[in-house]
Design an enzyme around this catalytic site. Structure first.
Site, short mmCIF file in Angstrom:
data_model
loop_
_atom_site.label_atom_id
_atom_site.label_comp_id
_atom_site.label_asym_id
_atom_site.label_seq_id
_atom_site.Cartn_x
_atom_site.Cartn_y
_atom_site.Cartn_z
N HIS A 288 7.05 -0.33 -5.96
CA HIS A 288 8.18 -1.75 -5.68
C HIS A 288 7.45 -1.51 -3.68
O HIS A 288 7.81 0.31 -3.57
CB HIS A 288 9.27 -1.07 -6.15
CG HIS A 288 9.98 -1.99 -5.34
ND1 HIS A 288 10.53 -3.15 -5.97
CD2 HIS A 288 10.94 -1.98 -4.63
CE1 HIS A 288 11.84 -4.04 -5.74
NE2 HIS A 288 11.87 -3.72 -3.98
N CYS A 289 7.01 -2.24 -3.78
CA CYS A 289 6.45 -2.57 -2.06
C CYS A 289 7.78 -3.05 -1.22
O CYS A 289 8.73 -4.46 -1.40
CB CYS A 289 5.57 -3.24 -1.66
SG CYS A 289 5.01 -3.86 -0.20
#
Length: 321
Positions: A111-112
Site C-alpha cells: 500500500h503506497c
C-alpha cells in the site's frame, strides 16, 4: 542555450517526459485495486457451516470443500487453507488483505501512501512506469539545469533572485533522481524474479514447502506477465498484463525429494530443471506461458493430488494479512 534547435528539442522532450509521468501517475492513483472474483467467496451455507463448527479440522474441511476446484497452491505457515475472515473468502495465490483499504487485493505488492492506493495486479505496471518516467523527468531536469548550476558557483549568472531557483531546482531533481533510481531498480529486480514486495519478506508457502522462486518462469516470461505480449503497449500506461490476477503459472524450482515419482517423460537427470505443479485451469493469456515446458498429464495430476492429500498432516485454519 542559444541555438533555437536545442531549445525546440529540449522543449519537446520535456513535455513528452512530463505527459508520460503525469499519465502513469494518474493511472496508478485512480485505477481501483482488483479484488478476488465471486468464485473465491464462501457461499451462505459454507459461511454458516464455518461459524457453527469449532476451530480446527472441521473448519478446515469446510474450507477444503470450498477450495477444491479453485486454482490455489499456496498455504499459510501452518499448512492451512488461506482464508480471510474479514472478507469471508478463500484467498487466491498472491492475494493479501490490506489493512488500510480493508479488503483483499489481488497480487498485492504494497500500500503506497505516495499514491494513496494499493499497488497490485491491476496497477503494478502503471506504478512501474510511474517510477521510470518520474526518474527520466528528474534526470532530464538535472541534466539541462547543470550548466546553469555550474555558472551559479562561478558567478556566471546575473545577480537576481532567479539564480537561487536554479540552485534549488538542481538539488531537488538530483536528490529525487537518487531515491527514484534505487526504488525503480528494486522493482525491476522484482519483475525479473516474478516477486512482489510482500513475497520478498515472506516467501510463498506451497503444498510441499516454502519456495521463494515458486512463481518465477524465467526472465522473459516474468517480464511478459507484467507488461503483456504486445510490445507496442509496454511503454504506455495502458493495462496489458497477462491473466486475471486470481491464478498464476507456478513451477517447483527445487523438487521435493519425498514427492511422488516423476511423471513420464521426466527422469532424474532433469531434477535441476523447473517443473510445473499439477495445474488447474489458467486463463488463456497465462497458460500459453507454459507451452514450452513439460507439464503433468491430467491423470498423473489426479493421482498426485490424492497422494499429496494423504501425505499432508491435518491442516489448521490460520488467518494472515
Amino acid at each position: 542555450m542559444t541555438n533555437i534547435g536545442e531549445k525546440v528539442v529540449c522543449l519537446v522532450a520535456y513535455h513528452i517526459f512530463f505527459m508520460l509521468f503525469v499519465w502513469s501517475y494518474w493511472k496508478t492513483i485512480f485505477t481501483l485495486p482488483m479484488n478476488p472474483s465471486k468464485e473465491f467467496h464462501l457461499s451462505y451455507s459454507d459461511k454458516e457451516s464455518l461459524e457453527r463448527e469449532p476451530r480446527g479440522e472441521s473448519q478446515q474441511e469446510v474450507l477444503r470443500r470450498a477450495a477444491k476446484d479453485l486454482p490455489i497452491y499456496t498455504r499459510t505457515m501452518s499448512g492451512a487453507i488461506r482464508y480471510c475472515d474479514r472478507c469471508h473468502l478463500v484467498k487466491p495465490d498472491r492475494c493479501h488483505h490490506c489493512s488500510v483499504c480493508d479488503k483483499c487485493i489481488l497480487k498485492m505488492d504494497h500500500h503506497c501512501p505516495w499514491v494513496n492506493n494499493c499497488v497490485g495486479f491491476s496497477n503494478y505496471k502503471f506504478f512501474l512506469l510511474f517510477l521510470a518516467y518520474s526518474l527520466l523527468y528528474c534526470l532530464f531536469i538535472a541534466a539541462t539545469d547543470l550548466q546553469y548550476f555550474i555558472k551559479f558557483w562561478t558567478n556566471g549568472l546575473p545577480d537576481t533572485q532567479a539564480k537561487f531557483h536554479i540552485m534549488f531546482l538542481f538539488f531537488a531533481a538530483a536528490m529525487f533522481s537518487v531515491s527514484l533510481s534505487s526504488l525503480f531498480g528494486y522493482h525491476c529486480w522484482l519483475v525479473s524474479k516474478n516477486k512482489s514486495t510482500l513475497e520478498v519478506f515472506r516467501a510463498p508457502i506451497f503444498r510441499h514447502r516454502t519456495d521463494k522462486n515458486g512463481f518465477s518462469l524465467g526472465f522473459s516470461k516474468n517480464l511478459r506477465q507484467v507488461f503483456g505480449d504486445e510490445k507496442k503497449y509496454w511503454l504506455l500506461p495502458v493495462f496489458s498484463s497477462l491473466g486475471d490476477g486470481c491464478s498464476f503459472p507456478t513451477c517447483l524450482v527445487n523438487q521435493d525429494p519425498e514427492q511422488a515419482s516423476t511423471p513420464g517423460g521426466l527422469n532424474s537427470s532433469s531434477k535441476n530443471e523447473n517443473h510445473l505443479f499439477p495445474a488447474k485451469p489458467l486463463r488463456d493469456s497465462q497458460s500459453h506461458l507454459l507451452t514450452d515446458t513439460p507439464s503433468w498429464s491430467e491423470t498423473t495430476a489426479k493421482a498426485e493430488k490424492g497422494k499429496v492429500g494423504m501425505s499432508n498432516p491435518a491442516l489448521t485454519m490460520e488467518n494472515e494479512t
